[in-house]
Design a protein around this motif. Structure first.
Motif, PDB file in Angstrom:
ATOM      1  N   VAL A  56       1.011  -1.189   0.182  1.00 47.64           N
ATOM      2  CA  VAL A  56      -0.055   0.079   0.139  1.00 47.64           C
ATOM      3  C   VAL A  56       0.933   1.441   0.024  1.00 47.64           C
ATOM      4  N   ARG A  57       1.842   1.359   0.561  1.00 46.05           N
ATOM      5  CA  ARG A  57       2.689   2.432   0.813  1.00 46.05           C
ATOM      6  C   ARG A  57       3.440   2.722  -0.588  1.00 46.05           C
ATOM      7  N   LEU A  71       2.302  -3.492  -8.896  1.00 49.20           N
ATOM      8  CA  LEU A  71       1.386  -3.699  -7.489  1.00 49.20           C
ATOM      9  C   LEU A  71      -0.028  -3.019  -7.956  1.00 49.20           C
ATOM     10  N   ARG A  72       0.363  -1.845  -8.373  1.00 51.77           N
ATOM     11  CA  ARG A  72      -0.956  -1.125  -8.711  1.00 51.77           C
ATOM     12  C   ARG A  72      -1.769  -1.995  -9.596  1.00 51.77           C
ATOM     13  N   SER A  86       4.877  -8.315  -1.857  1.00 49.74           N
ATOM     14  CA  SER A  86       4.200  -9.357  -2.498  1.00 49.74           C
ATOM     15  C   SER A  86       3.718 -10.245  -1.640  1.00 49.74           C
ATOM     16  N   PHE A  87       4.483 -10.691  -0.854  1.00 49.38           N
ATOM     17  CA  PHE A  87       3.951 -11.759   0.169  1.00 49.38           C
ATOM     18  C   PHE A  87       2.960 -11.119   1.021  1.00 49.38           C
ATOM     19  N   GLY A  88       2.987 -10.118   1.760  1.00 50.86           N
ATOM     20  CA  GLY A  88       2.340  -9.404   2.411  1.00 50.86           C
ATOM     21  C   GLY A  88       0.710  -9.305   1.754  1.00 50.86           C
ATOM     22  N   LEU A  89       0.878  -8.872   0.659  1.00 51.89           N
ATOM     23  CA  LEU A  89      -0.349  -8.659  -0.185  1.00 51.89           C
ATOM     24  C   LEU A  89      -0.945 -10.116  -0.492  1.00 51.89           C
ATOM     25  N   TYR A 144      -6.057   0.768  -0.797  1.00 47.74           N
ATOM     26  CA  TYR A 144      -6.277   0.427   0.736  1.00 47.74           C
ATOM     27  C   TYR A 144      -6.450  -0.935   0.722  1.00 47.74           C
ATOM     28  N   LEU A 145      -6.489  -1.517   1.943  1.00 42.56           N
ATOM     29  CA  LEU A 145      -6.864  -2.952   2.460  1.00 42.56           C
ATOM     30  C   LEU A 145      -8.197  -2.782   3.103  1.00 42.56           C
TER      31      LEU A 145
END
Length: 233
Positions: free
Chosen positions: A11-12, A61-62, A127-130, A154-155
């Motif tokens: 996100v950041r 990522l976007r 990537s892993f966190g997402l 956002y999550l």
């Protein structure tokens, strides 16, 4: 450190750019280092070359968020898997800075930074966190802010899957804009109704002033008939 924490990395990074406003804050080594947070050793490895590499990862990522927000969950997963394959993580068991009541370490999984360069390490964590967030909560929990022109990622961690904005500020701005739009519509409808009522009233008034059709001819005919019969009216 909980694995869910790493989703914030994604996100950041994504939110360092605001395409609709043509803004990009990821323009220097210091800006890249700030993404890691204070005290993270990996930030020290950042070089000028990482600025471009970080922008590339940011775009990918976007695309994951855009696909998920648009309802194409299969595409979102495929894009995320592509990142995971290119930037694998290195899990380690650690107990640093986490002691239980008995003074013993609280062992947990920690994702080690990738050794090659700063951008690869950050991409692996993000990537892993997402991926962890997506599999735990569902791809529909990855969203883009609905308050135009903001499109920040956002999550959604709400209990009823109701989040639509990246921040309270954007939510307030969107609600105010929607309220003003409703008021304008109500005013326009009221004005149209008023004009319609005035038109109907004018039509009725004109109709009342106008003599019935054929009344003049009937009167003339009656007078002519009376005169011809010799009867004085």
């Amino acid at each position: 450190m909980e694995l869910a924490h790493y989703s914030d990395y994604a996100v950041r990074l994504v939110n360092t750019e605001e395409p609709a406003r043509n803004k990009d804050s990821l323009t220097s080594v210091d800006a890249v280092r700030a993404l890691f947070g204070a005290g993270v050793q990996a930030a020290r490895r950042v070089t000028d070359a990482d600025v471009t590499r970080f922008r590339n990862v940011r775009g990918r990522l976007r695309s994951v968020f855009e696909a998920a927000d648009g309802g194409d969950h299969v595409l979102a997963v495929d894009l995320l898997n592509s990142l995971l394959m290119e930037f694998p993580v290195s899990p380690q068991v650690t107990g640093h800075d986490s002691l239980g009541e008995d003074g013993r370490p609280h062992w947990h999984i920690h994702l080690a930074d990738h050794p090659s360069n700063a951008s690869a390490g950050y991409a692996a964590l993000a990537s892993f966190g997402l991926a962890f967030h997506l599999t735990e909560h569902g791809p529909d929990r990855l969203g883009l802010c609905r308050a135009a022109p903001c499109r920040n990622a956002y999550l959604d961690t709400s209990t009823n899957r109701s989040r639509r904005y990246c921040s309270d500020r954007c939510a307030t701005r969107a609600n105010v804009a929607a309220y003003r739009a409703r008021k304008r519509l109500e005013a326009e409808e009221s004005a149209r109704s008023g004009r319609s009522a005035e038109t109907a009233q004018d039509s009725r008034a004109l109709s009342e002033r106008r003599p019935p059709a054929g009344s003049g001819r009937s009167r003339s005919t009656a007078v002519a008939s009376t005169s011809s019969s010799g009867t004085v009216p």
